[in-house]
Design a protein around this motif. Structure first.
Motif, PDB file in Angstrom:
ATOM      1  N   GLY A 125      24.718  19.726  -8.685  1.00  0.00           N
ATOM      2  CA  GLY A 125      23.094  19.637  -9.526  1.00  0.00           C
ATOM      3  C   GLY A 125      22.703  20.027 -10.117  1.00  0.00           C
ATOM      4  N   THR A 126      24.095  21.237 -11.211  1.00  0.00           N
ATOM      5  CA  THR A 126      23.480  22.175 -12.218  1.00  0.00           C
ATOM      6  C   THR A 126      23.958  21.483 -13.703  1.00  0.00           C
ATOM      7  N   ARG A 127      23.857  20.149 -13.777  1.00  0.00           N
ATOM      8  CA  ARG A 127      24.597  20.527 -14.962  1.00  0.00           C
ATOM      9  C   ARG A 127      24.430  18.678 -14.864  1.00  0.00           C
ATOM     10  N   LEU A 128      23.947  18.020 -16.286  1.00  0.00           N
ATOM     11  CA  LEU A 128      23.725  16.473 -16.196  1.00  0.00           C
ATOM     12  C   LEU A 128      25.126  16.099 -17.542  1.00  0.00           C
ATOM     13  N   VAL A 129      25.503  15.076 -17.717  1.00  0.00           N
ATOM     14  CA  VAL A 129      26.360  14.802 -18.095  1.00  0.00           C
ATOM     15  C   VAL A 129      25.923  13.379 -18.900  1.00  0.00           C
ATOM     16  N   ALA A 130      25.572  13.290 -20.140  1.00  0.00           N
ATOM     17  CA  ALA A 130      24.469  12.205 -20.762  1.00  0.00           C
ATOM     18  C   ALA A 130      25.237  11.531 -21.898  1.00  0.00           C
ATOM     19  N   VAL A 131      24.740   9.959 -22.436  1.00  0.00           N
ATOM     20  CA  VAL A 131      25.411   9.675 -23.315  1.00  0.00           C
ATOM     21  C   VAL A 131      24.046  10.164 -24.335  1.00  0.00           C
ATOM     22  N   GLY A 132      24.507  10.507 -26.137  1.00  0.00           N
ATOM     23  CA  GLY A 132      24.064  10.880 -26.805  1.00  0.00           C
ATOM     24  C   GLY A 132      24.008  10.089 -28.150  1.00  0.00           C
ATOM     25  N   SER A 133      23.337   9.678 -28.662  1.00  0.00           N
ATOM     26  CA  SER A 133      23.620   8.301 -30.061  1.00  0.00           C
ATOM     27  C   SER A 133      23.741   9.370 -31.251  1.00  0.00           C
ATOM     28  N   ARG A 134      24.787   9.103 -32.213  1.00  0.00           N
ATOM     29  CA  ARG A 134      24.691   9.707 -33.048  1.00  0.00           C
ATOM     30  C   ARG A 134      24.760   8.427 -34.596  1.00  0.00           C
ATOM     31  N   ALA A 135      24.052   8.608 -35.468  1.00  0.00           N
ATOM     32  CA  ALA A 135      24.335   7.642 -36.104  1.00  0.00           C
ATOM     33  C   ALA A 135      24.540   5.812 -35.699  1.00  0.00           C
ATOM     34  N   ARG A 136      25.368   5.541 -36.183  1.00  0.00           N
ATOM     35  CA  ARG A 136      25.872   3.990 -34.667  1.00  0.00           C
ATOM     36  C   ARG A 136      26.528   4.006 -33.382  1.00  0.00           C
ATOM     37  N   ALA A 137      27.389   5.467 -33.154  1.00  0.00           N
ATOM     38  CA  ALA A 137      28.392   5.412 -32.246  1.00  0.00           C
ATOM     39  C   ALA A 137      27.306   5.843 -30.997  1.00  0.00           C
ATOM     40  N   LEU A 138      28.043   6.734 -30.480  1.00  0.00           N
ATOM     41  CA  LEU A 138      27.837   7.220 -28.603  1.00  0.00           C
ATOM     42  C   LEU A 138      28.865   8.313 -28.138  1.00  0.00           C
ATOM     43  N   ASP A 139      28.519   9.063 -27.920  1.00  0.00           N
ATOM     44  CA  ASP A 139      29.367  10.550 -27.600  1.00  0.00           C
ATOM     45  C   ASP A 139      28.563  10.742 -26.050  1.00  0.00           C
ATOM     46  N   LEU A 140      29.445  11.855 -26.007  1.00  0.00           N
ATOM     47  CA  LEU A 140      28.923  12.365 -23.945  1.00  0.00           C
ATOM     48  C   LEU A 140      28.564  13.341 -24.594  1.00  0.00           C
ATOM     49  N   TYR A 141      27.791  14.037 -23.947  1.00  0.00           N
ATOM     50  CA  TYR A 141      27.328  15.219 -23.692  1.00  0.00           C
ATOM     51  C   TYR A 141      26.725  16.709 -22.587  1.00  0.00           C
ATOM     52  N   LEU A 142      27.237  17.380 -22.158  1.00  0.00           N
ATOM     53  CA  LEU A 142      26.803  17.774 -20.993  1.00  0.00           C
ATOM     54  C   LEU A 142      25.512  19.096 -21.589  1.00  0.00           C
ATOM     55  N   MET A 143      24.618  19.107 -20.672  1.00  0.00           N
ATOM     56  CA  MET A 143      23.536  19.338 -20.542  1.00  0.00           C
ATOM     57  C   MET A 143      23.526  20.511 -19.021  1.00  0.00           C
ATOM     58  N   ASP A 144      22.439  21.217 -19.323  1.00  0.00           N
ATOM     59  CA  ASP A 144      22.267  22.268 -18.553  1.00  0.00           C
ATOM     60  C   ASP A 144      20.892  21.357 -17.410  1.00  0.00           C
ATOM     61  N   ALA A 145      21.218  20.770 -16.562  1.00  0.00           N
ATOM     62  CA  ALA A 145      20.283  20.112 -15.215  1.00  0.00           C
ATOM     63  C   ALA A 145      18.562  20.425 -14.852  1.00  0.00           C
ATOM     64  N   GLY A 146      19.009  22.487 -14.906  1.00  0.00           N
ATOM     65  CA  GLY A 146      17.699  23.394 -14.616  1.00  0.00           C
ATOM     66  C   GLY A 146      17.047  23.665 -15.372  1.00  0.00           C
ATOM     67  N   CYS A 147      16.412  23.903 -16.821  1.00  0.00           N
ATOM     68  CA  CYS A 147      15.653  23.907 -18.555  1.00  0.00           C
ATOM     69  C   CYS A 147      15.353  22.497 -19.054  1.00  0.00           C
ATOM     70  N   LEU A 148      16.190  21.455 -18.624  1.00  0.00           N
ATOM     71  CA  LEU A 148      15.267  20.126 -19.247  1.00  0.00           C
ATOM     72  C   LEU A 148      13.965  20.224 -18.483  1.00  0.00           C
ATOM     73  N   PRO A 149      13.567  19.484 -19.984  1.00  0.00           N
ATOM     74  CA  PRO A 149      14.271  19.594 -21.713  1.00  0.00           C
ATOM     75  C   PRO A 149      14.305  20.400 -22.358  1.00  0.00           C
ATOM     76  N   GLY A 150      13.605  21.518 -22.074  1.00  0.00           N
ATOM     77  CA  GLY A 150      13.485  22.705 -23.140  1.00  0.00           C
ATOM     78  C   GLY A 150      15.131  23.517 -23.699  1.00  0.00           C
ATOM     79  N   CYS A 151      16.380  22.724 -22.833  1.00  0.00           N
ATOM     80  CA  CYS A 151      17.298  23.618 -23.506  1.00  0.00           C
ATOM     81  C   CYS A 151      17.837  22.352 -24.069  1.00  0.00           C
ATOM     82  N   GLN A 152      17.206  20.577 -24.459  1.00  0.00           N
ATOM     83  CA  GLN A 152      18.127  19.772 -25.005  1.00  0.00           C
ATOM     84  C   GLN A 152      19.084  19.555 -25.729  1.00  0.00           C
ATOM     85  N   ALA A 153      18.954  20.323 -26.700  1.00  0.00           N
ATOM     86  CA  ALA A 153      19.065  21.167 -28.117  1.00  0.00           C
ATOM     87  C   ALA A 153      20.200  21.635 -28.090  1.00  0.00           C
TER      88      ALA A 153
END
Length: 302
Positions: A207-235
């Motif tokens: 429960g500490t992390r999220l794997v999410a899909v992020g868009s860039r230009a026309r493609a999608l990639d996977l991103y690893l995010m810290d679940a505890g500080c979102l949305p402030g740390c999404q960058a």
């Protein structure tokens, strides 16, 4: 002679029963992340396949020539799964439950409004899913009549403690964001904001992390995010894949060390199932024997 024949039959039946018991025990004792199920259109038939990581073998679990089965989610103990197919008596997509121990299936949703993207709760009692493309709902497995709609969105995923459901929403500009809500419909909040277009977030087993899909230009990639500080740390989200095509629909292995997801080549309607090892960054293709098909909606068997 009759006695010997009878004894032989008894031995065969006993051995057959023992074999079934052993097979079930082996299936239940597979190591963490040992099997991955997914949907495939191989040979123009939509079925659900099971890939065993140890033997690298594929098994067609549905083999239906009259219906299309899609979008699988496992029960917490791995003894059953939910999937989507056309419901009897109407032309809508409905949720069905397949019991692997008994080899039976039963229909859960009956509203005729189209049901998609099921996600089984960690306690095995409820399923979150999408009604008519854009409504996240929660349904008790044993009492479908008590289904309740929570919020507009799609791609629901339960947190490992069962207290929160993440989902993908869209804002007034059509951009995507990650939201979270409690199963009773309270506590709605944002996990991503702004023009980042993060979506389809799935919780790590702890429960500490999220794997999410992020868009860039026309493609999608996977991103690893810290679940505890979102949305402030999404960058600070860590980009995991750099595929010229699209990567999406990620799901964690039970040990939190690997992620299985749908991957595609640029400008191709066909998709495959890829496996990412987080420690090494190595990516493995699981559907090399089903190339040319649409392979998606991968889910680890518990």
């Amino acid at each position: 002679m009759t006695g010997r024949l009878t004894w032989s039959i008894v031995r065969i039946i006993t051995l057959a029963g023992l074999l079934v018991t052993i097979t079930r025990a082996i299936g239940a004792a597979l190591p963490d992340g040992g099997q991955v199920a997914f949907h495939s259109t191989y040979r123009m038939v939509q079925d659900i396949y099971l890939y065993d990581l140890r033997s690298a073998r594929l098994h067609n679990m549905t083999r239906s020539h009259t219906q299309d089965e899609r979008a699988i989610t496992w029960s917490p103990d791995g003894s059953a799964f939910l999937y989507v197919t056309r419901g009897g008596g109407n032309f809508s997509d409905e949720l069905f439950l397949r019991d692997l121990h008994h080899g039976t299936s039963r229909q859960l949703t009956l509203d005729g409004s189209d049901s998609y993207m099921p996600s089984w709760s960690p306690d095995g009692r409820q399923v979150a899913y999408v009604i008519a493309y854009n409504q996240v709902a929660v349904m008790p497995i044993d009492d479908p009549a008590r289904t309740r709609t929570l919020i507009r969105g799609y791609n629901p995923h339960w947190s490992p403690d069962g207290a929160t459901i993440s989902y993908t929403g869209t804002d007034l500009t059509g951009g995507a964001f990650i939201g979270a809500i409690q199963p009773d419909g309270s506590g709605s909040r944002f996990l991503s904001v702004g023009a980042a277009n993060f979506m389809d977030a799935n919780w790590s087993p702890d429960g500490t992390r999220l794997v999410a899909v992020g868009s860039r230009a026309r493609a999608l990639d996977l991103y690893l995010m810290d679940a505890g500080c979102l949305p402030g740390c999404q960058a600070q989200a860590q980009r995991l894949t750099h595929n010229p095509g699209n990567d999406h629909a990620p799901e964690w292995s039970r040990d939190g060390e690997r992620i299985v997801y749908t991957c595609a080549e640029p400008d191709s309607p066909r998709t495959d199932i890829c496996l990412l090892d987080l420690a090494s960054g190595e990516i493995r293709l699981l559907t090399s024997d089903l190339r040319g098909a649409i392979n998606d909606s991968a889910a680890w068997r518990p």
